[in-house]
Write an enzyme that holds these catalytic residues in place. Structure first.
Site, PDB file in Angstrom:
ATOM      1  N   ASP A   1     -24.755  15.988 -12.521  1.00 13.95           N
ATOM      2  CA  ASP A   1     -23.440  15.445 -12.186  1.00 13.95           C
ATOM      3  C   ASP A   1     -22.516  15.623 -13.381  1.00 13.95           C
ATOM      4  OD1 ASP A   1     -24.448  14.545  -9.842  1.00 13.95           O
ATOM      5  OD2 ASP A   1     -24.692  12.468 -10.491  1.00 13.95           O
TER       6      ASP A   1
ATOM      7  N   MET B   1     -17.109   2.092 -11.059  1.00 15.88           N
ATOM      8  CA  MET B   1     -16.044   2.810 -10.341  1.00 15.88           C
ATOM      9  C   MET B   1     -14.844   1.893 -10.082  1.00 15.88           C
ATOM     10  SD  MET B   1     -18.631   4.788  -7.772  1.00 15.88           S
ATOM     11  CE  MET B   1     -19.944   3.581  -7.864  1.00 15.88           C
TER      12      MET B   1
ATOM     13  N   LYS C   1     -19.472  15.369  -8.133  1.00 21.84           N
ATOM     14  CA  LYS C   1     -19.480  13.931  -7.937  1.00 21.84           C
ATOM     15  C   LYS C   1     -18.804  13.174  -9.069  1.00 21.84           C
ATOM     16  CE  LYS C   1     -22.273  12.193  -4.780  1.00 21.84           C
ATOM     17  NZ  LYS C   1     -21.382  12.644  -3.775  1.00 21.84           N
TER      18      LYS C   1
END
Ligand code: SAH
Length: 492
Positions: free
Chosen positions: A267, A404, A289
């Site tokens: 990633d 996030m 991602k």
């Protein structure tokens, strides 16, 4: 008469070598140690471990020497309670002395050399024919490290690195290789077949370093080698946690997995420094991602992973932090299991743990924080998840780590406050945690969204909420991680 005769092209010359590493066989040979100091005792132990029959000459043997003589690891250690004499050196394979001064050292070295015995005077390099260096012992696999006396501490640090990288169990594998060598040689396999056998052997050792190889494994490897051509080697998938960025935060097992991978699917949260640990020949593929930017679809990643493993590749699926935390590991594990592919997980340090360590703040506290929760600010549709338990976010004795958080922090903060979270609760955003360019922004949870939106948020961000961060919030400054050229903790 200038006719030219054809000559073979030479390979390039060897670069200069400060020391020639040789591995001396001492099984059953006589070794002489002069002196009874603890340093001499350690050398006697080393020589005994290498199988020598050690004669130690010491008028006053130290306790260490007497202890090791009574419990020799290999060859016998005999302590003679007198000074050494020239005749003692006759027929010895190796001679070592602990000397108080240079004239004693010179006398010993000259006498040993006159008898044709290679000599080492402890800590007196100018009287030494050879040095011991640092040793990594996975006998029969033995690694010696020398810096030609230039930097013993450096040598020791390299030894420590090798110690960490080479599993202890490799001793058993090297021993099995020794046991099987003759059988492989006479198995009827071609040269290439034998080579392949040892490649399969090495791969098996790398995958199962702690396993004790047995005769059935020999038969398995032999059968596998013979059957090759018709059968492709079985592939596998390892989900590996790369940690939050600083490569020193990877586990030893993660490093090993990277070093035995054929293909690494990573990633973009994974730092380049982490990728540097991969086997050089390994193919590395970025599978995206980032949360908001372009990324591969999860289904495509699963399919790629499975098809590579089916083609016999050892696939490492390398993920930021810990694969089991907001990493969609569940779906990847299921995809492998459904396809009948062996899958293993190597945990990593998750962003919250990495960031907390750099802040120097404990996430739990006996009176202030009884609960620790990880929540995501990003649901499958990219919005703030609707099913967050807001009451638990409002709990004053909880520490919350929001993964996030960037897009939805304002909404998350407003909703939590409306549901009872004290707007003055300390909060901190850690940008690019554990990386060289880490930044922290501290404010109350009511103010943090505005502060964060005016910052440069390239790279990952984690937000903490909770009383334990009060100390940082009161500093209330934007902090950039101190520039550093190496990681903390590795100071000479
Ligand atoms: N499996 C990862 C999390 C993946 S979700 C882990 O255990 O850490 C991606 C989120 O993790 C990012 O949006 C960010 O919130 C957080 N994150 C990962 N690495 C980070 C880092 N070095 N600094 C700050 N946040 C990080």
């Amino acid at each position: 008469m200038n006719a030219r005769t054809p000559t073979e092209t030479r390979s390039p010359r060897m670069e200069p070598l400060a020391r020639l590493p040789v591995f001396l066989s001492l099984q059953g040979r006589r070794a002489v140690v002069a002196g009874g100091t603890p340093g001499a005792a350690w050398k006697a132990e080393l020589l005994s471990a290498a199988g020598a029959a050690v004669d130690v000459y010491a008028r006053e043997p130290s306790d260490e020497l007497l202890a090791v003589a009574g419990d020799a690891p290999g060859g016998t250690i005999t302590v003679h309670r007198r000074d050494w004499q020239a005749a003692d050196l006759d027929g010895a394979a190796i001679a070592i002395a602990a000397c108080e001064n240079d004239s004693q050292a010179e006398h010993f070295a000259t006498t040993a050399r006159a008898c044709g015995v290679p000599v080492n005077v402890i800590d007196k390099p100018k009287f030494c024919d050879f040095a011991f260096g640092a040793i990594v012992n996975r006998s029969p696999l033995v690694i010696g490290i020398s810096t030609d006396g230039a930097a013993p501490v450096f040598g020791q640090a390299i030894r420590a690195k090798l110690e960490a990288m080479i599993p202890r169990g490799f001793a058993r594998w090297a021993d099995a290789a020794r046991r099987w060598r003759h059988a492989v040689q006479t198995s009827g396999l071609s040269f290439n077949g034998r080579r392949r056998f040892w490649q399969l052997f090495t791969a098996m050792a790398a995958r199962n370093p702690d396993y004790e190889p047995e005769q059935v494994d020999y038969i398995r490897l032999l059968t596998e080698t013979e059957a090759e051509g018709s059968i492709v080697e079985k592939g596998s998938v390892v989900l590996v946690g790369a940690g939050p960025g600083d490569p020193e935060l990877m586990t030893l097992r993660a490093v090993r997995a990277l070093q035995s991978a054929d293909i690494i699917l990573y990633d973009d949260l994974v730092s380049v420094e982490v990728l540097d640990f991969a086997r050089r020949e390994a193919k590395k593929m970025l599978v995206g991602k980032t949360g908001y930017g372009p990324s591969c679809k999860q289904g495509e990643i699963n399919a790629l992973m499975v098809s590579l493993a089916k083609a016999g590749k050892r696939v490492v699926r390398l993920k930021g932090g810990d694969p089991m935390i907001f990493g969609r590991a569940g779906e990847e594990i299921a995809a492998c299991r459904d396809a009948g592919i062996a899958v293993e997980v190597v945990p990593g340090i998750t962003a919250a743990q990495g960031a907390a360590s750099r802040l120097g703040i404990s996430l739990t506290h006996r009176s202030e924080a009884r609960r620790l929760q990880y929540v995501t600010g990003h649901a499958a549709d990219g919005r703030l998840p609707r099913d967050v338990d807001w009451r638990s976010l409002a709990d004053p004795s909880a520490t919350t780590a929001v993964y996030m958080p960037v897009k939805t922090l304002a909404e998350l903060s407003a909703t939590a406050i409306a549901e009872g979270l004290d707007p003055a609760t300390p909060a901190v955003a850690v940008l690019r945690a554990t990386r060289a360019d880490q930044v922290t922004i501290a404010a109350s949870i009511a103010e943090l969204p505005a502060r964060l939106s005016s910052a440069d948020v390239s790279g990952p961000v984690i937000v903490f909420i909770g009383r334990v961060f009060g100390e940082i919030a009161s500093r209330d400054v934007m902090q950039t991680a101190p520039a550093r050229t190496h990681s903390p903790g590795v100071r000479p």
